[in-house]
Design a protein around this motif. Structure first.
Motif, mmCIF file in Angstrom:
data_model
loop_
_atom_site.group_PDB
_atom_site.id
_atom_site.type_symbol
_atom_site.label_atom_id
_atom_site.label_comp_id
_atom_site.label_asym_id
_atom_site.label_seq_id
_atom_site.Cartn_x
_atom_site.Cartn_y
_atom_site.Cartn_z
ATOM 1 N N TRP A 42 0.800 -1.220 0.000
ATOM 2 C CA TRP A 42 0.000 0.000 0.000
ATOM 3 C C TRP A 42 0.836 1.275 0.000
ATOM 4 O O TRP A 42 0.274 2.373 -0.021
ATOM 5 C CB TRP A 42 -0.924 0.021 1.215
ATOM 6 N N GLU A 43 2.155 1.162 0.050
ATOM 7 C CA GLU A 43 3.020 2.329 0.185
ATOM 8 C C GLU A 43 4.108 2.329 -0.878
ATOM 9 O O GLU A 43 4.378 1.310 -1.513
ATOM 10 C CB GLU A 43 3.689 2.336 1.568
ATOM 11 N N PRO A 44 4.803 3.487 -1.022
ATOM 12 C CA PRO A 44 5.975 3.502 -1.901
ATOM 13 C C PRO A 44 7.030 2.534 -1.383
ATOM 14 O O PRO A 44 7.043 2.200 -0.194
ATOM 15 C CB PRO A 44 6.483 4.945 -1.781
ATOM 16 N N VAL A 45 7.914 2.089 -2.257
ATOM 17 C CA VAL A 45 9.041 1.267 -1.827
ATOM 18 C C VAL A 45 9.899 2.135 -0.911
ATOM 19 O O VAL A 45 10.240 3.271 -1.257
ATOM 20 C CB VAL A 45 9.852 0.767 -3.039
ATOM 21 N N ARG A 46 10.197 1.621 0.270
ATOM 22 C CA ARG A 46 10.947 2.387 1.266
ATOM 23 C C ARG A 46 12.410 1.942 1.273
ATOM 24 O O ARG A 46 12.689 0.742 1.357
ATOM 25 C CB ARG A 46 10.358 2.165 2.655
ATOM 26 N N PRO A 47 13.344 2.893 1.238
ATOM 27 C CA PRO A 47 14.763 2.526 1.347
ATOM 28 C C PRO A 47 15.048 2.044 2.773
ATOM 29 O O PRO A 47 14.328 2.402 3.711
ATOM 30 C CB PRO A 47 15.499 3.830 1.037
ATOM 31 N N PRO A 48 16.088 1.269 2.977
ATOM 32 C CA PRO A 48 16.383 0.732 4.316
ATOM 33 C C PRO A 48 16.485 1.805 5.403
ATOM 34 O O PRO A 48 16.023 1.591 6.531
ATOM 35 C CB PRO A 48 17.720 0.009 4.136
ATOM 36 N N GLU A 49 17.040 2.972 5.073
ATOM 37 C CA GLU A 49 17.200 4.015 6.097
ATOM 38 C C GLU A 49 15.871 4.585 6.594
ATOM 39 O O GLU A 49 15.805 5.172 7.669
ATOM 40 C CB GLU A 49 18.123 5.138 5.605
ATOM 41 N N PHE A 50 14.792 4.399 5.832
ATOM 42 C CA PHE A 50 13.479 4.866 6.271
ATOM 43 C C PHE A 50 13.098 4.238 7.612
ATOM 44 O O PHE A 50 12.409 4.851 8.421
ATOM 45 C CB PHE A 50 12.417 4.515 5.214
ATOM 46 N N PHE A 51 13.565 3.033 7.869
ATOM 47 C CA PHE A 51 13.193 2.289 9.068
ATOM 48 C C PHE A 51 14.109 2.566 10.259
ATOM 49 O O PHE A 51 13.929 1.994 11.326
ATOM 50 C CB PHE A 51 13.145 0.787 8.745
ATOM 51 N N ASP A 52 15.064 3.469 10.092
ATOM 52 C CA ASP A 52 15.982 3.833 11.172
ATOM 53 C C ASP A 52 15.372 4.920 12.048
ATOM 54 O O ASP A 52 14.715 5.843 11.545
ATOM 55 C CB ASP A 52 17.300 4.366 10.608
ATOM 56 N N ALA A 53 15.631 4.857 13.338
ATOM 57 C CA ALA A 53 15.122 5.850 14.279
ATOM 58 C C ALA A 53 15.611 7.249 13.926
ATOM 59 O O ALA A 53 14.844 8.224 14.012
ATOM 60 C CB ALA A 53 15.524 5.479 15.701
ATOM 61 N N GLY A 54 16.862 7.379 13.514
ATOM 62 C CA GLY A 54 17.401 8.685 13.153
ATOM 63 C C GLY A 54 16.685 9.298 11.971
ATOM 64 O O GLY A 54 16.380 10.499 11.962
ATOM 65 N N ARG A 55 16.429 8.491 10.959
ATOM 66 C CA ARG A 55 15.711 8.995 9.776
ATOM 67 C C ARG A 55 14.285 9.372 10.138
ATOM 68 O O ARG A 55 13.777 10.405 9.693
ATOM 69 C CB ARG A 55 15.724 7.956 8.654
ATOM 70 N N GLN A 56 13.626 8.567 10.956
ATOM 71 C CA GLN A 56 12.272 8.907 11.376
ATOM 72 C C GLN A 56 12.259 10.199 12.192
ATOM 73 O O GLN A 56 11.348 11.018 12.055
ATOM 74 C CB GLN A 56 11.629 7.758 12.152
ATOM 75 N N ALA A 57 13.264 10.419 13.013
ATOM 76 C CA ALA A 57 13.354 11.669 13.784
ATOM 77 C C ALA A 57 13.457 12.871 12.843
ATOM 78 O O ALA A 57 12.827 13.913 13.077
ATOM 79 C CB ALA A 57 14.542 11.617 14.734
ATOM 80 N N GLU A 58 14.227 12.730 11.755
ATOM 81 C CA GLU A 58 14.330 13.807 10.762
ATOM 82 C C GLU A 58 12.978 14.063 10.095
ATOM 83 O O GLU A 58 12.580 15.212 9.899
ATOM 84 C CB GLU A 58 15.354 13.438 9.695
ATOM 85 N N LEU A 59 12.287 12.990 9.737
ATOM 86 C CA LEU A 59 10.979 13.133 9.098
ATOM 87 C C LEU A 59 9.963 13.763 10.045
ATOM 88 O O LEU A 59 9.138 14.589 9.629
ATOM 89 C CB LEU A 59 10.486 11.778 8.590
#
Length: 185
Positions: A42-59
Motif C-alpha cells: 500500500w506504500e511507496p518502496v521504502r529505502p532501508p534508512e526509512f526504518f531507522d530511528a534517526g531517519r524517522q526523527a528527521e521526518l
C-alpha cells in the motif's frame, strides 16, 4: 496560518489518536519496522534508512514544521505506549478551496477492529471544526477494499478514478478518489 492543536481522542481497542511529538522518531521506526510487510503493498518502496530511528526523527521534524506552518496535521495512533498507526492531513489549502488530503495506516494487529473508522471520523471533525475546511480528499488503490470501507463508513463518496496516480509498491498504480464535504452549502 497558525498551527492548531489536536485534542487527544480515545478510539476503540484502547487506542488514542494524538498529535505527532518531536520525540516520536524511535517509536515510529519501530512501528514501521513491525508493519513493514503489512504496509508494503500500500506504500511507496521504502529505502532501508526509512526504518531507522534517526531517519524517522528527521521526518518527524519536517512534519512538525509543516504543521506549525499550517500546511499539515500529523497524528499518530498510540496504544499502551506503542505507536500503532498514522493519520495525516496534508496539502492543507484555505481560501476558495478549503481542502486537504487524508492519508492513514493502522498496525496489522488492529486492522478490521474499527480503529481507523473512528480515527477518520475524529480527523474529519477536526478538519471541519478547528481547521475550518470544507472538503477532505482521499485516494485508495483500486483493490484496497478495507480502506474503501473505512471511507464509505465515514461519509466519503467516490468521485472518480485517477490512472497512474501514485507510485506504490514500485509501480505507478491507478487509484479511486474519494471526497467528503464537511459543510452543507
Amino acid at each position: 496560518m497558525h498551527a492548531t492543536t489536536f485534542r487527544p481522542t480515545a478510539l476503540p481497542a484502547g487506542v488514542t489518536l494524538r498529535l505527532l511529538h518531536p520525540d516520536d522518531g524511535p517509536a515510529l521506526a519501530a512501528a514501521y519496522t513491525r508493519n513493514r510487510e503489512h504496509l508494503a503493498p500500500w506504500e511507496p518502496v521504502r529505502p532501508p534508512e526509512f526504518f531507522d530511528a534517526g531517519r524517522q526523527a528527521e521526518l518527524v521534524a519536517t512534519e512538525l514544521r509543516s504543521h506549525e506552518d499550517g500546511r499539515s496535521t500529523s497524528l499518530v495512533l498510540e496504544r499502551a505506549g506503542e505507536l500503532v498507526g498514522r493519520v495525516n492531513l496534508s496539502d492543507i489549502v484555505h481560501g476558495a478551496f478549503c481542502s486537504t488530503h487524508l492519508g492513514y495506516w493502522v498496525d496489522a494487529s488492529l486492522a478490521g477492529r474499527g480503529v481507523m473508522t473512528a480515527a477518520v471520523e475524529a480527523v474529519c471533525a477536526h478538519a471541519r471544526d478547528v481547521l475550518g475546511l470544507h472538503r477532505v480528499q482521499a485516494a485508495t488503490l483500486l483493490h484496497n477494499a478495507a480502506s474503501q470501507t473505512v471511507l464509505a463508513r465515514t461519509g466519503f463518496e467516490r468521485i472518480g478514478t485517477a490512472p497512474s496516480y501514485l507510485r506504490i509498491a514500485g509501480r505507478w498504480q491507478d487509484h479511486v478518489l474519494f471526497q467528503r464535504i464537511l459543510h452543507d452549502g
